[in-house]
Design a protein around this motif. Structure first.
Motif, PDB file in Angstrom:
ATOM      1  N   ASN A  78      49.617   2.595  76.066  1.00 22.01           N
ATOM      2  CA  ASN A  78      48.353   1.958  75.730  1.00 22.01           C
ATOM      3  C   ASN A  78      48.272   0.516  76.225  1.00 22.01           C
ATOM      4  O   ASN A  78      47.314  -0.196  75.920  1.00 22.01           O
ATOM      5  N   ASN A  79      49.309   0.118  76.980  1.00 25.35           N
ATOM      6  CA  ASN A  79      49.313  -1.209  77.586  1.00 25.35           C
ATOM      7  C   ASN A  79      49.030  -2.312  76.559  1.00 25.35           C
ATOM      8  O   ASN A  79      48.245  -3.227  76.799  1.00 25.35           O
ATOM      9  N   LEU A  80      49.655  -2.182  75.407  1.00 24.15           N
ATOM     10  CA  LEU A  80      49.437  -3.160  74.340  1.00 24.15           C
ATOM     11  C   LEU A  80      50.165  -4.461  74.665  1.00 24.15           C
ATOM     12  O   LEU A  80      51.310  -4.459  75.122  1.00 24.15           O
ATOM     13  N   LYS A  81      49.484  -5.556  74.421  1.00 21.87           N
ATOM     14  CA  LYS A  81      50.093  -6.871  74.636  1.00 21.87           C
ATOM     15  C   LYS A  81      50.861  -7.261  73.377  1.00 21.87           C
ATOM     16  O   LYS A  81      50.433  -8.086  72.576  1.00 21.87           O
ATOM     17  N   ILE A  82      51.985  -6.604  73.195  1.00 22.33           N
ATOM     18  CA  ILE A  82      52.770  -6.818  71.983  1.00 22.33           C
ATOM     19  C   ILE A  82      54.253  -6.759  72.343  1.00 22.33           C
ATOM     20  O   ILE A  82      54.663  -5.966  73.196  1.00 22.33           O
ATOM     21  N   ASN A  83      55.014  -7.599  71.731  1.00 23.07           N
ATOM     22  CA  ASN A  83      56.452  -7.642  71.970  1.00 23.07           C
ATOM     23  C   ASN A  83      57.177  -7.143  70.734  1.00 23.07           C
ATOM     24  O   ASN A  83      56.961  -7.651  69.638  1.00 23.07           O
TER      25      ASN A  83
ATOM     26  N   ILE B 243      53.349   1.993  72.884  1.00 22.95           N
ATOM     27  CA  ILE B 243      52.996   0.639  73.337  1.00 22.95           C
ATOM     28  C   ILE B 243      52.824   0.611  74.852  1.00 22.95           C
ATOM     29  O   ILE B 243      51.883   0.023  75.382  1.00 22.95           O
ATOM     30  N   GLU B 244      53.731   1.282  75.577  1.00 26.83           N
ATOM     31  CA  GLU B 244      53.652   1.297  77.029  1.00 26.83           C
ATOM     32  C   GLU B 244      52.420   2.061  77.517  1.00 26.83           C
ATOM     33  O   GLU B 244      51.706   1.611  78.416  1.00 26.83           O
TER      34      GLU B 244
END
Length: 248
Positions: free
Chosen positions: A7-12, A4-5
């Protein structure tokens, strides 16, 4: 988390490493079983006892409420499980999320139309997208298997909105799996592996006891889902679970 980090995903993501600590203390003859232990306390497994919505009188109730509160704001809930030593990888979901579930690329999706009382079901009734994954054998956990299923979760995140995977060789079962029972007491010797498809008239097992040798022939076509770690069953003891009414 690293994926996630990077790929800079906007996900929590909220991760609960051990949601069922009581099962870790469940042992019979020094063997960790990971489920409710009849020799200690019949309520020491919040998963198997299905007490998510009626737990105020049980000592696990506080933990249940914390976990339900933590997951309340989630859009997607993925419940990760370990299965028996001999088992096929499989997952559960509600019929509503069947197409989306295929994006995990996990064989043997068990879906149902009605909701039960497990953690996944409670979250579903809160209008959350939920999945339960039976990932690896609890007595044979290996790094390569953990990495394999982490990749499955990443595939799901990457392809979540992809509905064009109908060619995936996945078994869709309308309803839950069925249990199978020993027809005699004695020493159990399996004639089929857990991954083998069973045809009608195939020999399933042999049970040896003081009366001799007892074999069982299948009257139906089905697939093993789980073999319980039982080698000397009593008559009518639950020794496994199967998938029936298979549809590709």
């Amino acid at each position: 988390m690293k994926y996630i980090e990077e790929n800079n995903l906007k996900i929590n993501i909220i991760c609960v490493p051990i949601a069922n600590p009581f099962a870790l203390d469940s042992q019979i003859m020094w063997l960790q079983t990971g489920y409710n232990n009849i020799h200690t306390n019949t309520y020491n497994c919040i998963n198997y006892n299905r007490i998510w919505e009626n737990n105020s009188q049980l000592f696990e109730g506080e933990l249940n409420n914390i976990l339900l509160d933590i997951s309340k704001s989630a859009d997607i809930v993925i419940d990760l499980h370990s299965a028996w030593y001999e088992s096929l990888e499989h997952m559960y979901c509600h019929e509503k999320y069947l197409n989306s579930a295929k994006n995990f690329w996990i064989n043997n999706i068990i879906y149902r139309k009605e909701s039960g009382n497990a953690f996944e079901d409670v979250c579903y009734r809160r209008w959350q997208e939920t999945y339960t994954l039976e990932l690896w054998a609890s007595r044979k956990t290996e790094n390569k298997r953990i990495n394999y299923f982490l990749e499955k979760i990443i595939q799901f995140l990457e392809n979540k909105n992809n509905d064009n995977i109908q060619e995936l060789s996945t078994f869709h079962i309308n309803g839950l799996n069925s249990k199978i029972f020993a027809d005699n007491a004695g020493i159990l010797v399996w004639e089929k592996e857990v991954w083998e498809y069973i045809n009608k008239w195939d020999k399933l097992w042999i049970i040896y006891n003081s009366d001799g040798k007892h074999g069982l022939i299948s009257q139906h076509e089905w697939l093993f889902l789980i073999k319980n770690s039982i080698h000397a069953p009593y008559k009518n003891q639950d020794i496994g679970q199967i998938l029936t009414k298979l549809h590709k």
